[in-house]
Design a protein around this motif. Sequence first.
Motif, PDB file in Angstrom:
ATOM      1  N   MET A  77      83.240 -35.190   7.168  1.00 26.73           N
ATOM      2  CA  MET A  77      82.316 -34.334   6.462  1.00 26.73           C
ATOM      3  C   MET A  77      82.003 -34.983   5.122  1.00 26.73           C
ATOM      4  O   MET A  77      82.887 -35.210   4.311  1.00 26.73           O
ATOM      5  CB  MET A  77      82.964 -32.955   6.264  1.00 26.73           C
ATOM      6  N   GLU A  78      80.768 -35.262   4.927  1.00 26.04           N
ATOM      7  CA  GLU A  78      80.310 -35.903   3.691  1.00 26.04           C
ATOM      8  C   GLU A  78      79.920 -34.831   2.689  1.00 26.04           C
ATOM      9  O   GLU A  78      79.245 -33.857   3.024  1.00 26.04           O
ATOM     10  CB  GLU A  78      79.099 -36.783   3.987  1.00 26.04           C
ATOM     11  N   LEU A  79      80.340 -34.997   1.455  1.00 23.04           N
ATOM     12  CA  LEU A  79      80.019 -34.046   0.399  1.00 23.04           C
ATOM     13  C   LEU A  79      78.691 -34.436  -0.227  1.00 23.04           C
ATOM     14  O   LEU A  79      78.514 -35.576  -0.659  1.00 23.04           O
ATOM     15  CB  LEU A  79      81.123 -34.035  -0.662  1.00 23.04           C
ATOM     16  N   ASP A  80      77.764 -33.498  -0.262  1.00 27.82           N
ATOM     17  CA  ASP A  80      76.438 -33.764  -0.795  1.00 27.82           C
ATOM     18  C   ASP A  80      76.133 -32.782  -1.915  1.00 27.82           C
ATOM     19  O   ASP A  80      75.443 -31.794  -1.711  1.00 27.82           O
ATOM     20  CB  ASP A  80      75.400 -33.667   0.330  1.00 27.82           C
ATOM     21  N   LEU A  81      76.712 -33.030  -3.079  1.00 35.15           N
ATOM     22  CA  LEU A  81      76.472 -32.174  -4.237  1.00 35.15           C
ATOM     23  C   LEU A  81      75.260 -32.690  -4.998  1.00 35.15           C
ATOM     24  O   LEU A  81      75.165 -33.883  -5.287  1.00 35.15           O
ATOM     25  CB  LEU A  81      77.682 -32.176  -5.172  1.00 35.15           C
ATOM     26  N   LEU A 102      80.526 -25.451   3.139  1.00 34.52           N
ATOM     27  CA  LEU A 102      80.204 -24.373   4.070  1.00 34.52           C
ATOM     28  C   LEU A 102      78.697 -24.210   4.216  1.00 34.52           C
ATOM     29  O   LEU A 102      78.182 -24.051   5.324  1.00 34.52           O
ATOM     30  CB  LEU A 102      80.823 -23.057   3.595  1.00 34.52           C
ATOM     31  N   GLN A 103      77.989 -24.240   3.112  1.00 35.96           N
ATOM     32  CA  GLN A 103      76.537 -24.109   3.154  1.00 35.96           C
ATOM     33  C   GLN A 103      75.915 -25.240   3.968  1.00 35.96           C
ATOM     34  O   GLN A 103      75.014 -25.013   4.775  1.00 35.96           O
ATOM     35  CB  GLN A 103      75.957 -24.108   1.736  1.00 35.96           C
ATOM     36  N   GLN A 104      76.399 -26.455   3.751  1.00 32.97           N
ATOM     37  CA  GLN A 104      75.867 -27.604   4.483  1.00 32.97           C
ATOM     38  C   GLN A 104      76.170 -27.489   5.969  1.00 32.97           C
ATOM     39  O   GLN A 104      75.322 -27.788   6.809  1.00 32.97           O
ATOM     40  CB  GLN A 104      76.431 -28.906   3.916  1.00 32.97           C
ATOM     41  N   CYS A 105      77.370 -27.009   6.298  1.00 28.38           N
ATOM     42  CA  CYS A 105      77.769 -26.847   7.694  1.00 28.38           C
ATOM     43  C   CYS A 105      76.889 -25.811   8.390  1.00 28.38           C
ATOM     44  O   CYS A 105      76.406 -26.037   9.498  1.00 28.38           O
ATOM     45  CB  CYS A 105      79.244 -26.455   7.764  1.00 28.38           C
ATOM     46  N   GLU A 164      81.579 -27.786  20.039  1.00 33.57           N
ATOM     47  CA  GLU A 164      82.876 -28.267  19.554  1.00 33.57           C
ATOM     48  C   GLU A 164      82.783 -28.864  18.162  1.00 33.57           C
ATOM     49  O   GLU A 164      83.699 -28.695  17.351  1.00 33.57           O
ATOM     50  CB  GLU A 164      83.445 -29.308  20.524  1.00 33.57           C
ATOM     51  N   ASP A 165      81.694 -29.563  17.891  1.00 27.42           N
ATOM     52  CA  ASP A 165      81.527 -30.173  16.571  1.00 27.42           C
ATOM     53  C   ASP A 165      81.522 -29.097  15.487  1.00 27.42           C
ATOM     54  O   ASP A 165      82.177 -29.229  14.453  1.00 27.42           O
ATOM     55  CB  ASP A 165      80.236 -30.988  16.531  1.00 27.42           C
ATOM     56  N   ALA A 166      80.801 -28.011  15.707  1.00 25.98           N
ATOM     57  CA  ALA A 166      80.741 -26.915  14.745  1.00 25.98           C
ATOM     58  C   ALA A 166      82.102 -26.241  14.621  1.00 25.98           C
ATOM     59  O   ALA A 166      82.534 -25.893  13.516  1.00 25.98           O
ATOM     60  CB  ALA A 166      79.678 -25.899  15.161  1.00 25.98           C
ATOM     61  N   ASP A 167      82.797 -26.045  15.740  1.00 27.61           N
ATOM     62  CA  ASP A 167      84.127 -25.428  15.703  1.00 27.61           C
ATOM     63  C   ASP A 167      85.122 -26.302  14.951  1.00 27.61           C
ATOM     64  O   ASP A 167      85.936 -25.807  14.182  1.00 27.61           O
ATOM     65  CB  ASP A 167      84.640 -25.170  17.129  1.00 27.61           C
ATOM     66  N   ALA A 168      85.057 -27.601  15.163  1.00 24.80           N
ATOM     67  CA  ALA A 168      85.947 -28.526  14.465  1.00 24.80           C
ATOM     68  C   ALA A 168      85.672 -28.507  12.965  1.00 24.80           C
ATOM     69  O   ALA A 168      86.598 -28.505  12.149  1.00 24.80           O
ATOM     70  CB  ALA A 168      85.790 -29.941  15.021  1.00 24.80           C
ATOM     71  N   MET A 169      84.394 -28.466  12.602  1.00 26.83           N
ATOM     72  CA  MET A 169      84.030 -28.420  11.182  1.00 26.83           C
ATOM     73  C   MET A 169      84.525 -27.119  10.557  1.00 26.83           C
ATOM     74  O   MET A 169      85.061 -27.119   9.443  1.00 26.83           O
ATOM     75  CB  MET A 169      82.511 -28.547  11.015  1.00 26.83           C
ATOM     76  N   LYS A 170      84.379 -26.027  11.260  1.00 23.58           N
ATOM     77  CA  LYS A 170      84.855 -24.742  10.758  1.00 23.58           C
ATOM     78  C   LYS A 170      86.361 -24.786  10.512  1.00 23.58           C
ATOM     79  O   LYS A 170      86.846 -24.329   9.474  1.00 23.58           O
ATOM     80  CB  LYS A 170      84.525 -23.637  11.754  1.00 23.58           C
ATOM     81  N   ALA A 171      87.106 -25.363  11.442  1.00 25.22           N
ATOM     82  CA  ALA A 171      88.560 -25.464  11.294  1.00 25.22           C
ATOM     83  C   ALA A 171      88.925 -26.339  10.100  1.00 25.22           C
ATOM     84  O   ALA A 171      89.856 -26.011   9.345  1.00 25.22           O
ATOM     85  CB  ALA A 171      89.180 -26.017  12.573  1.00 25.22           C
ATOM     86  N   ARG A 172      88.222 -27.434   9.904  1.00 22.34           N
ATOM     87  CA  ARG A 172      88.501 -28.318   8.767  1.00 22.34           C
ATOM     88  C   ARG A 172      88.216 -27.623   7.446  1.00 22.34           C
ATOM     89  O   ARG A 172      88.984 -27.728   6.488  1.00 22.34           O
ATOM     90  CB  ARG A 172      87.684 -29.601   8.887  1.00 22.34           C
ATOM     91  N   GLU A 205      88.172 -24.369   6.908  1.00 19.27           N
ATOM     92  CA  GLU A 205      89.168 -23.318   6.720  1.00 19.27           C
ATOM     93  C   GLU A 205      90.473 -23.913   6.180  1.00 19.27           C
ATOM     94  O   GLU A 205      91.091 -23.341   5.273  1.00 19.27           O
ATOM     95  CB  GLU A 205      89.431 -22.611   8.044  1.00 19.27           C
ATOM     96  N   LYS A 206      90.881 -25.046   6.715  1.00 20.38           N
ATOM     97  CA  LYS A 206      92.099 -25.704   6.247  1.00 20.38           C
ATOM     98  C   LYS A 206      91.966 -26.108   4.776  1.00 20.38           C
ATOM     99  O   LYS A 206      92.894 -25.930   3.978  1.00 20.38           O
ATOM    100  CB  LYS A 206      92.396 -26.922   7.112  1.00 20.38           C
ATOM    101  N   LEU A 207      90.800 -26.630   4.397  1.00 20.21           N
ATOM    102  CA  LEU A 207      90.552 -26.990   2.999  1.00 20.21           C
ATOM    103  C   LEU A 207      90.623 -25.764   2.098  1.00 20.21           C
ATOM    104  O   LEU A 207      91.233 -25.785   1.027  1.00 20.21           O
ATOM    105  CB  LEU A 207      89.200 -27.676   2.848  1.00 20.21           C
ATOM    106  N   PHE A 208      89.982 -24.692   2.537  1.00 20.02           N
ATOM    107  CA  PHE A 208      89.989 -23.460   1.758  1.00 20.02           C
ATOM    108  C   PHE A 208      91.411 -22.955   1.544  1.00 20.02           C
ATOM    109  O   PHE A 208      91.805 -22.609   0.443  1.00 20.02           O
ATOM    110  CB  PHE A 208      89.143 -22.385   2.454  1.00 20.02           C
ATOM    111  N   LEU A 209      92.192 -22.947   2.604  1.00 16.48           N
ATOM    112  CA  LEU A 209      93.567 -22.455   2.507  1.00 16.48           C
ATOM    113  C   LEU A 209      94.437 -23.367   1.638  1.00 16.48           C
ATOM    114  O   LEU A 209      95.412 -22.901   1.044  1.00 16.48           O
ATOM    115  CB  LEU A 209      94.174 -22.304   3.905  1.00 16.48           C
ATOM    116  N   SER A 210      94.097 -24.630   1.544  1.00 13.42           N
ATOM    117  CA  SER A 210      94.869 -25.533   0.699  1.00 13.42           C
ATOM    118  C   SER A 210      94.746 -25.164  -0.773  1.00 13.42           C
ATOM    119  O   SER A 210      95.610 -25.499  -1.577  1.00 13.42           O
ATOM    120  CB  SER A 210      94.462 -26.991   0.926  1.00 13.42           C
ATOM    121  N   LEU A 211      93.675 -24.460  -1.134  1.00  8.48           N
ATOM    122  CA  LEU A 211      93.494 -24.011  -2.514  1.00  8.48           C
ATOM    123  C   LEU A 211      94.008 -22.604  -2.755  1.00  8.48           C
ATOM    124  O   LEU A 211      94.151 -22.183  -3.902  1.00  8.48           O
ATOM    125  CB  LEU A 211      92.008 -24.065  -2.892  1.00  8.48           C
ATOM    126  N   ALA A 212      94.237 -21.865  -1.692  1.00  5.87           N
ATOM    127  CA  ALA A 212      94.630 -20.454  -1.843  1.00  5.87           C
ATOM    128  C   ALA A 212      96.077 -20.325  -2.296  1.00  5.87           C
ATOM    129  O   ALA A 212      96.877 -21.167  -2.169  1.00  5.87           O
ATOM    130  CB  ALA A 212      94.438 -19.721  -0.528  1.00  5.87           C
TER     131      ALA A 212
END
Length: 95
Positions: free
Chosen positions: A1-5, A63-66, A78-86, A88-95
Motif C-alpha cells: 500500500m503506497e501512501l499518497d499524502l 482508508l480513503q484511498q482504499c 481478495e485484494d480489497a479484503d487483504a487491504m482492509k486487514a492490513r 485494521e492491523k495498522l489502526f490497532l497498532s496505534l490504539a
Amino acid sequence: MELDLKGDDLKSVLNRLRRAQGQITGVIKMIEEGRDCEEVVTQLAAASRALDRAGFAIIATGLQQCVADIESGRRSGEDADAMKARLEKLFLSLA
C-alpha cells in the motif's frame, strides 16, 4: 500500500510530526536540566498524542484511498479484503 499524502493532508501530518519532534527535543532538554518529573511527563504525553494523531491521519488517508480504489474497481475481492486487514492491523497498532 503506497501512501499518497497531498495538499492539506500532507501539511497536517507534517505539522503534527514537527510538533512531536519539538516536544521530544524539549523533553530531552528538560531531563538534561533535571526538571520536575510532572513537567517532563506532561510534555512527553503531549508528544505521544501528536504522534498518535499523525498516525491516525495517515491511516485515515489510507482508508480513503482504499475505498476510492474499491469504488473505482481498481481493487476487488481478495485484494480489497487483504487491504482492509492490513489497515485494521495498522489502526490497532496505534490504539
